[in-house]
Design a protein around this motif. Structure first.
Motif, PDB file in Angstrom:
ATOM      1  N   GLY A   1       0.829  -1.199   0.000  1.00 28.56           N
ATOM      2  CA  GLY A   1       0.000   0.000   0.000  1.00 28.56           C
ATOM      3  C   GLY A   1       0.864   1.249   0.000  1.00 28.56           C
ATOM      4  N   LEU A   2       0.349   2.310  -0.602  1.00 27.69           N
ATOM      5  CA  LEU A   2       1.049   3.580  -0.684  1.00 27.69           C
ATOM      6  C   LEU A   2       0.018   4.697  -0.667  1.00 27.69           C
ATOM      7  CD1 LEU A   2       3.756   5.155  -1.256  1.00 27.69           C
ATOM      8  CD2 LEU A   2       3.135   4.975  -3.689  1.00 27.69           C
ATOM      9  N   THR A   3       0.200   5.660   0.236  1.00 27.95           N
ATOM     10  CA  THR A   3      -0.657   6.837   0.255  1.00 27.95           C
ATOM     11  C   THR A   3       0.154   8.014  -0.266  1.00 27.95           C
ATOM     12  OG1 THR A   3      -1.958   5.993   2.100  1.00 27.95           O
ATOM     13  CG2 THR A   3      -2.048   8.371   1.695  1.00 27.95           C
ATOM     14  N   CYS A   4      -0.425   8.719  -1.227  1.00 31.01           N
ATOM     15  CA  CYS A   4       0.257   9.838  -1.879  1.00 31.01           C
ATOM     16  C   CYS A   4      -0.511  11.126  -1.623  1.00 31.01           C
ATOM     17  CB  CYS A   4       0.331   9.613  -3.385  1.00 31.01           C
ATOM     18  SG  CYS A   4       1.286   8.174  -3.877  1.00 31.01           S
ATOM     19  N   PRO A   5       0.200  12.217  -1.334  1.00 28.49           N
ATOM     20  CA  PRO A   5      -0.478  13.511  -1.268  1.00 28.49           C
ATOM     21  C   PRO A   5      -1.016  13.873  -2.645  1.00 28.49           C
ATOM     22  CG  PRO A   5       1.897  13.766  -0.918  1.00 28.49           C
ATOM     23  CD  PRO A   5       1.630  12.308  -1.080  1.00 28.49           C
TER      24      PRO A   5
ATOM     25  N   SER B   1      -5.441  13.476  -0.867  1.00 29.10           N
ATOM     26  CA  SER B   1      -4.519  12.362  -1.072  1.00 29.10           C
ATOM     27  C   SER B   1      -5.258  11.250  -1.814  1.00 29.10           C
ATOM     28  CB  SER B   1      -3.974  11.842   0.263  1.00 29.10           C
ATOM     29  OG  SER B   1      -5.018  11.293   1.042  1.00 29.10           O
ATOM     30  N   PHE B   2      -4.505  10.279  -2.263  1.00 31.16           N
ATOM     31  CA  PHE B   2      -5.093   9.065  -2.823  1.00 31.16           C
ATOM     32  C   PHE B   2      -4.260   7.894  -2.335  1.00 31.16           C
ATOM     33  CE2 PHE B   2      -2.122  10.686  -5.960  1.00 31.16           C
ATOM     34  CZ  PHE B   2      -1.445   9.575  -6.434  1.00 31.16           C
ATOM     35  N   HIS B   3      -4.893   6.728  -2.266  1.00 27.99           N
ATOM     36  CA  HIS B   3      -4.225   5.547  -1.741  1.00 27.99           C
ATOM     37  C   HIS B   3      -4.195   4.462  -2.812  1.00 27.99           C
ATOM     38  CE1 HIS B   3      -2.759   2.733   1.260  1.00 27.99           C
ATOM     39  NE2 HIS B   3      -3.584   1.859   0.727  1.00 27.99           N
TER      40      HIS B   3
ATOM     41  N   ASP C   1      -9.873   7.231  -3.782  1.00 30.26           N
ATOM     42  CA  ASP C   1      -9.819   8.688  -3.750  1.00 30.26           C
ATOM     43  C   ASP C   1     -10.470   9.225  -2.480  1.00 30.26           C
ATOM     44  OD1 ASP C   1     -12.693   9.155  -4.187  1.00 30.26           O
ATOM     45  OD2 ASP C   1     -12.337   8.570  -6.255  1.00 30.26           O
ATOM     46  N   ASP C   2     -10.419  10.531  -2.313  1.00 32.22           N
ATOM     47  CA  ASP C   2     -10.987  11.206  -1.141  1.00 32.22           C
ATOM     48  C   ASP C   2     -12.461  11.547  -1.295  1.00 32.22           C
ATOM     49  OD1 ASP C   2      -8.695  11.151   0.364  1.00 32.22           O
ATOM     50  OD2 ASP C   2      -8.115  13.224  -0.039  1.00 32.22           O
ATOM     51  N   GLY C   3     -13.080  11.167  -2.378  1.00 33.18           N
ATOM     52  CA  GLY C   3     -14.495  11.461  -2.594  1.00 33.18           C
ATOM     53  C   GLY C   3     -14.701  12.862  -3.134  1.00 33.18           C
ATOM     54  N   GLY C   4     -15.944  13.282  -3.100  1.00 32.27           N
ATOM     55  CA  GLY C   4     -16.267  14.617  -3.564  1.00 32.27           C
ATOM     56  C   GLY C   4     -16.418  14.738  -5.063  1.00 32.27           C
TER      57      GLY C   4
ATOM     58  N   GLU D   1      -3.313   6.148 -14.865  1.00 35.80           N
ATOM     59  CA  GLU D   1      -4.645   6.622 -15.250  1.00 35.80           C
ATOM     60  C   GLU D   1      -5.559   6.775 -14.032  1.00 35.80           C
ATOM     61  OE1 GLU D   1      -5.900   7.767 -18.087  1.00 35.80           O
ATOM     62  OE2 GLU D   1      -3.919   7.540 -18.966  1.00 35.80           O
ATOM     63  N   LEU D   2      -5.569   5.771 -13.161  1.00 37.36           N
ATOM     64  CA  LEU D   2      -6.457   5.825 -11.996  1.00 37.36           C
ATOM     65  C   LEU D   2      -6.039   6.924 -11.024  1.00 37.36           C
ATOM     66  CD1 LEU D   2      -7.067   2.029 -11.272  1.00 37.36           C
ATOM     67  CD2 LEU D   2      -8.473   3.614 -12.622  1.00 37.36           C
ATOM     68  N   SER D   3      -4.746   7.104 -10.837  1.00 40.36           N
ATOM     69  CA  SER D   3      -4.247   8.155  -9.945  1.00 40.36           C
ATOM     70  C   SER D   3      -4.566   9.535 -10.509  1.00 40.36           C
ATOM     71  CB  SER D   3      -2.734   8.018  -9.748  1.00 40.36           C
ATOM     72  OG  SER D   3      -2.416   6.780  -9.174  1.00 40.36           O
TER      73      SER D   3
END
Length: 141
Positions: free
Chosen positions: A12-16, A65-67, A83-86, A48-50
Motif C-alpha cells: 500500500g502507498l498513500t500519496c499527497p 490524497s489518494f491511496h 480517492d478522497d471522494g467529492g 490513469e487511476l491516480s
C-alpha cells in the motif's frame, strides 16, 4: 502452507494530492512488479487511476490524497486506487478518438481483465485486475 505465510503479497502507498505523485505511483508499481511481463500495463493503469483521482475528486485539492493498493497472487495482479471522494461516480465511457478527456477508464478497461468500482460520495475505489497467464504445468488453484 505455513499458518503465517501466504502466496498473496499486498503493498500500500498513500500519496499527497500533487500531480507529481502520479509518476511516483507509477515508479512504485514498476519497482514492485520488476520482472513481470505485466509491469508496464500495471504502471499505465495506476497512472490513469491516480490521475483521475486527482482531476475528478477531492484528492487533488489542498490536503487531498489518494491511496494505492497492489496485490500480487499467482493468478492475478490487482491494482486499486482510492480517492478522497467529492466527485462523481467513476464511469467507463468509450469516447470517440478525437475526445481530449474521458478516455482514461475506457483505456483501463481495455487493458485490464476486470474493473470494479466501489464506494460512495465519501470516496471511491477503482480496482483493475490483470490475470497472470499460467505457466505450463501450473494448476489454476
Amino acid at each position: 502452507m505455513h499458518e503465517y505465510t501466504s502466496r498473496v503479497r499486498v503493498w500500500g502507498l498513500t500519496c499527497p494530492g500533487f500531480p507529481e505523485e502520479v509518476s511516483r505511483a507509477r515508479r512504485w508499481t514498476r519497482d514492485i512488479l520488476r520482472g513481470s511481463p505485466l509491469a508496464d500495463d500495471a504502471a499505465l493503469i495506476v497512472s490513469e487511476l491516480s490521475t483521475n483521482a486527482l482531476l475528478h475528486t477531492s484528492s487533488g485539492r489542498e490536503r487531498g490524497s489518494f491511496h494505492l493498493a497492489l496485490a500480487v497472487a499467482p493468478q492475478v495482479i490487482a491494482l486499486s486506487v482510492t480517492d478522497d471522494g467529492g466527485g462523481s461516480t467513476p464511469k467507463i465511457e468509450h469516447q470517440d478518438q478525437d475526445a481530449e478527456h474521458g478516455r482514461g477508464l475506457g483505456m483501463v478497461s481495455a487493458i485490464a481483465h476486470r474493473v470494479v468500482v466501489q464506494g460512495a460520495d465519501s470516496g471511491y475505489t477503482v480496482t483493475a485486475e490483470l490475470f497472470v497467464q499460467p505457466r505450463r504445468g501450473d494448476h489454476p488453484c
